[in-house]
Design a protein around this motif. Structure first.
Motif, PDB file in Angstrom:
ATOM      1  N   HIS A  21       2.992  -7.692 -10.074  1.00  0.00           N
ATOM      2  CA  HIS A  21       1.728  -8.110  -9.480  1.00  0.00           C
ATOM      3  C   HIS A  21       0.641  -8.505 -10.835  1.00  0.00           C
ATOM      4  CE1 HIS A  21       2.241  -8.168  -5.404  1.00  0.00           C
ATOM      5  NE2 HIS A  21       2.792  -6.926  -5.308  1.00  0.00           N
ATOM      6  N   LEU A  22       0.632  -7.728 -11.863  1.00  0.00           N
ATOM      7  CA  LEU A  22       0.017  -8.074 -13.052  1.00  0.00           C
ATOM      8  C   LEU A  22       0.438  -9.139 -13.659  1.00  0.00           C
ATOM      9  CD1 LEU A  22      -0.482  -4.372 -14.727  1.00  0.00           C
ATOM     10  CD2 LEU A  22      -2.337  -5.862 -13.662  1.00  0.00           C
ATOM     11  N   ARG A  23       1.661  -9.277 -13.930  1.00  0.00           N
ATOM     12  CA  ARG A  23       2.471 -10.530 -14.384  1.00  0.00           C
ATOM     13  C   ARG A  23       1.905 -11.848 -13.781  1.00  0.00           C
ATOM     14  NH1 ARG A  23       7.090  -9.020 -18.113  1.00  0.00           N
ATOM     15  NH2 ARG A  23       7.089  -7.039 -18.399  1.00  0.00           N
ATOM     16  N   LEU A  24       1.639 -11.654 -12.376  1.00  0.00           N
ATOM     17  CA  LEU A  24       1.480 -12.827 -11.724  1.00  0.00           C
ATOM     18  C   LEU A  24      -0.136 -12.996 -11.728  1.00  0.00           C
ATOM     19  CD1 LEU A  24       3.627 -12.190  -8.630  1.00  0.00           C
ATOM     20  CD2 LEU A  24       3.902 -14.162 -10.314  1.00  0.00           C
ATOM     21  N   GLN A  26      -2.345 -10.841 -10.284  1.00  0.00           N
ATOM     22  CA  GLN A  26      -2.899 -10.323  -9.035  1.00  0.00           C
ATOM     23  C   GLN A  26      -3.365  -8.828  -9.425  1.00  0.00           C
ATOM     24  OE1 GLN A  26       0.461 -10.656  -6.562  1.00  0.00           O
ATOM     25  NE2 GLN A  26       0.186 -12.774  -6.302  1.00  0.00           N
ATOM     26  N   THR A  27      -4.489  -8.631 -10.608  1.00  0.00           N
ATOM     27  CA  THR A  27      -4.983  -7.335 -10.749  1.00  0.00           C
ATOM     28  C   THR A  27      -5.312  -6.596  -9.745  1.00  0.00           C
ATOM     29  OG1 THR A  27      -5.392  -8.597 -12.924  1.00  0.00           O
ATOM     30  CG2 THR A  27      -6.382  -6.450 -12.487  1.00  0.00           C
ATOM     31  N   GLU A  28      -6.206  -7.082  -8.587  1.00  0.00           N
ATOM     32  CA  GLU A  28      -6.485  -6.201  -7.648  1.00  0.00           C
ATOM     33  C   GLU A  28      -5.487  -6.019  -6.833  1.00  0.00           C
ATOM     34  OE1 GLU A  28      -9.210  -4.312  -5.232  1.00  0.00           O
ATOM     35  OE2 GLU A  28      -9.942  -5.433  -7.192  1.00  0.00           O
ATOM     36  N   ARG A  29      -4.593  -6.711  -6.500  1.00  0.00           N
ATOM     37  CA  ARG A  29      -3.522  -6.008  -5.753  1.00  0.00           C
ATOM     38  C   ARG A  29      -2.470  -4.928  -6.497  1.00  0.00           C
ATOM     39  NH1 ARG A  29      -0.936  -4.271  -1.618  1.00  0.00           N
ATOM     40  NH2 ARG A  29       1.327  -4.912  -1.522  1.00  0.00           N
ATOM     41  N   ALA A  30      -2.358  -5.116  -7.871  1.00  0.00           N
ATOM     42  CA  ALA A  30      -1.705  -4.135  -8.633  1.00  0.00           C
ATOM     43  C   ALA A  30      -2.608  -2.769  -8.632  1.00  0.00           C
ATOM     44  CB  ALA A  30      -1.578  -4.642 -10.206  1.00  0.00           C
ATOM     45  N   ARG A  31      -3.901  -3.003  -8.816  1.00  0.00           N
ATOM     46  CA  ARG A  31      -4.795  -1.638  -8.600  1.00  0.00           C
ATOM     47  C   ARG A  31      -4.531  -1.024  -7.303  1.00  0.00           C
ATOM     48  NH1 ARG A  31      -6.183   2.344 -11.107  1.00  0.00           N
ATOM     49  NH2 ARG A  31      -6.942   1.100 -13.112  1.00  0.00           N
ATOM     50  N   THR A  32      -4.727  -1.509  -6.441  1.00  0.00           N
ATOM     51  CA  THR A  32      -4.543  -0.944  -5.013  1.00  0.00           C
ATOM     52  C   THR A  32      -2.963  -0.528  -4.914  1.00  0.00           C
ATOM     53  OG1 THR A  32      -5.840  -2.946  -3.974  1.00  0.00           O
ATOM     54  CG2 THR A  32      -4.578  -1.705  -2.329  1.00  0.00           C
ATOM     55  N   MET A  33      -2.155  -1.141  -5.261  1.00  0.00           N
ATOM     56  CA  MET A  33      -0.803  -0.554  -5.420  1.00  0.00           C
ATOM     57  C   MET A  33      -0.496   0.696  -6.077  1.00  0.00           C
ATOM     58  SD  MET A  33       2.001  -3.705  -5.248  1.00  0.00           S
ATOM     59  CE  MET A  33       3.286  -2.648  -5.030  1.00  0.00           C
ATOM     60  N   LEU A  34      -1.301   0.743  -7.117  1.00  0.00           N
ATOM     61  CA  LEU A  34      -1.285   1.753  -8.145  1.00  0.00           C
ATOM     62  C   LEU A  34      -1.950   2.927  -7.655  1.00  0.00           C
ATOM     63  CD1 LEU A  34      -0.266   2.760 -11.061  1.00  0.00           C
ATOM     64  CD2 LEU A  34      -2.344   2.154 -11.950  1.00  0.00           C
ATOM     65  N   THR A  35      -3.177   2.998  -7.168  1.00  0.00           N
ATOM     66  CA  THR A  35      -3.886   3.698  -6.418  1.00  0.00           C
ATOM     67  C   THR A  35      -3.085   4.476  -5.241  1.00  0.00           C
ATOM     68  OG1 THR A  35      -5.827   2.844  -7.211  1.00  0.00           O
ATOM     69  CG2 THR A  35      -6.209   4.388  -5.384  1.00  0.00           C
ATOM     70  N   ALA A  36      -2.390   3.566  -4.631  1.00  0.00           N
ATOM     71  CA  ALA A  36      -1.738   4.128  -3.178  1.00  0.00           C
ATOM     72  C   ALA A  36      -0.203   4.744  -3.650  1.00  0.00           C
ATOM     73  CB  ALA A  36      -1.689   3.021  -2.241  1.00  0.00           C
ATOM     74  N   SER A  37       0.148   4.326  -4.959  1.00  0.00           N
ATOM     75  CA  SER A  37       1.312   4.843  -5.206  1.00  0.00           C
ATOM     76  C   SER A  37       1.835   6.373  -4.859  1.00  0.00           C
ATOM     77  CB  SER A  37       1.717   4.319  -6.581  1.00  0.00           C
ATOM     78  OG  SER A  37       3.042   4.885  -7.033  1.00  0.00           O
ATOM     79  N   THR A  38       2.689   6.618  -4.466  1.00  0.00           N
ATOM     80  CA  THR A  38       3.205   7.935  -4.441  1.00  0.00           C
ATOM     81  C   THR A  38       3.906   8.497  -5.976  1.00  0.00           C
ATOM     82  OG1 THR A  38       5.392   7.499  -3.696  1.00  0.00           O
ATOM     83  CG2 THR A  38       3.670   8.208  -1.820  1.00  0.00           C
ATOM     84  N   ALA A  39       3.963   7.426  -6.690  1.00  0.00           N
ATOM     85  CA  ALA A  39       4.560   7.892  -8.042  1.00  0.00           C
ATOM     86  C   ALA A  39       3.474   8.336  -8.842  1.00  0.00           C
ATOM     87  CB  ALA A  39       5.291   6.462  -8.732  1.00  0.00           C
ATOM     88  N   VAL A  40       2.240   8.015  -8.615  1.00  0.00           N
ATOM     89  CA  VAL A  40       1.229   8.343  -9.452  1.00  0.00           C
ATOM     90  C   VAL A  40       0.926   9.791  -9.091  1.00  0.00           C
ATOM     91  CG1 VAL A  40      -1.113   8.257 -10.154  1.00  0.00           C
ATOM     92  CG2 VAL A  40       0.184   6.122 -10.109  1.00  0.00           C
ATOM     93  N   ALA A  41       0.676  10.039  -7.569  1.00  0.00           N
ATOM     94  CA  ALA A  41       0.290  11.207  -7.143  1.00  0.00           C
ATOM     95  C   ALA A  41       1.490  12.566  -7.603  1.00  0.00           C
ATOM     96  CB  ALA A  41       0.120  11.372  -5.613  1.00  0.00           C
ATOM     97  N   GLU A  42       2.710  12.109  -7.413  1.00  0.00           N
ATOM     98  CA  GLU A  42       3.740  12.841  -7.588  1.00  0.00           C
ATOM     99  C   GLU A  42       4.043  13.184  -9.469  1.00  0.00           C
ATOM    100  OE1 GLU A  42       7.509  12.417  -5.630  1.00  0.00           O
ATOM    101  OE2 GLU A  42       6.603  12.217  -3.672  1.00  0.00           O
ATOM    102  N   ALA A  43       3.740  12.250  -9.885  1.00  0.00           N
ATOM    103  CA  ALA A  43       3.835  12.227 -11.321  1.00  0.00           C
ATOM    104  C   ALA A  43       2.790  13.042 -11.905  1.00  0.00           C
ATOM    105  CB  ALA A  43       3.913  10.859 -11.843  1.00  0.00           C
ATOM    106  N   LEU A  44       1.732  13.765 -11.502  1.00  0.00           N
ATOM    107  CA  LEU A  44       0.850  14.574 -11.664  1.00  0.00           C
ATOM    108  C   LEU A  44       1.485  15.823 -12.333  1.00  0.00           C
ATOM    109  CD1 LEU A  44      -2.257  14.019  -9.472  1.00  0.00           C
ATOM    110  CD2 LEU A  44      -2.000  13.286 -11.837  1.00  0.00           C
TER     111      LEU A  44
END
Length: 172
Positions: A21-24, A26-44
């Motif tokens: 999404h960033l490469r396209l 679509q920064t806002e969409r990328a931010r929304t996906m990153l915030t909602a990503s379980t990868a980020v939450a679990e990667a803590l």
């Protein structure tokens, strides 16, 4: 263990989608996906995916103009790479590449060159064919741009020629 590997693959896919999404643009969409990503939450927890989450988070922050946050996330990613094998770590190349590109954008060519050299070392370590690697070629092209920014025309020309030797079918 199988479910843990599946989760890791899902995490990687989520982070790749954010980056796409960033490469396209679509920064806002990328931010929304990153915030909602379980990868980020679990990667803590101290999981390897945390490095990739920090790298992608830094790309999003950079796209949003939050340079300090991007630098902080890349620094954290680099620290974890260094603590877990350095250039031998599978995420070393991506982190160093992001650091180099960001430093070049910020008109810090000396820092960009340092990070590019690290990325090149990782790419050469992981390359299947060290004489014909798309990653090595791409990084030689980046280093050529950095040398040009430093006013080192001969070194820039040499890197451009070396990069062209890596063109053709990619071999890793």
């Amino acid at each position: 263990k199988g479910l843990a590997n599946l989760r890791s693959m899902e995490d990687a896919a989520e982070l790749a989608a954010v980056e796409a999404h960033l490469r396209l643009g679509q920064t806002e969409r990328a931010r929304t996906m990153l915030t909602a990503s379980t990868a980020v939450a679990e990667a803590l927890a101290n999981r390897p995916e945390r490095i990739e989450a920090w790298r992608v988070g830094a790309l999003v922050a950079r796209a949003e103009g939050a340079r300090a946050r991007a630098t902080q996330q890349l620094d954290l990613a680099q620290q974890m790479v260094d603590a877990n094998g350095g250039n031998a770590h599978p995420f070393a190349l991506g982190v160093a590449l992001a650091r180099s590109e960001m430093a070049l954008e910020d008109r810090q060519p000396a820092l960009a060159l340092e990070a590019c050299e690290q990325a090149l070392a990782a790419a050469r370590l992981w390359a299947i064919d060290k004489d014909r690697s798309i990653d090595v070629g791409r990084l030689l092209g980046l280093r050529a741009r950095i040398h040009a920014a430093l006013g080192r025309d001969a070194a820039s020309d040499a890197d451009r020629r070396a990069a062209s030797a890596h063109e053709g079918p990619p071999h890793g």
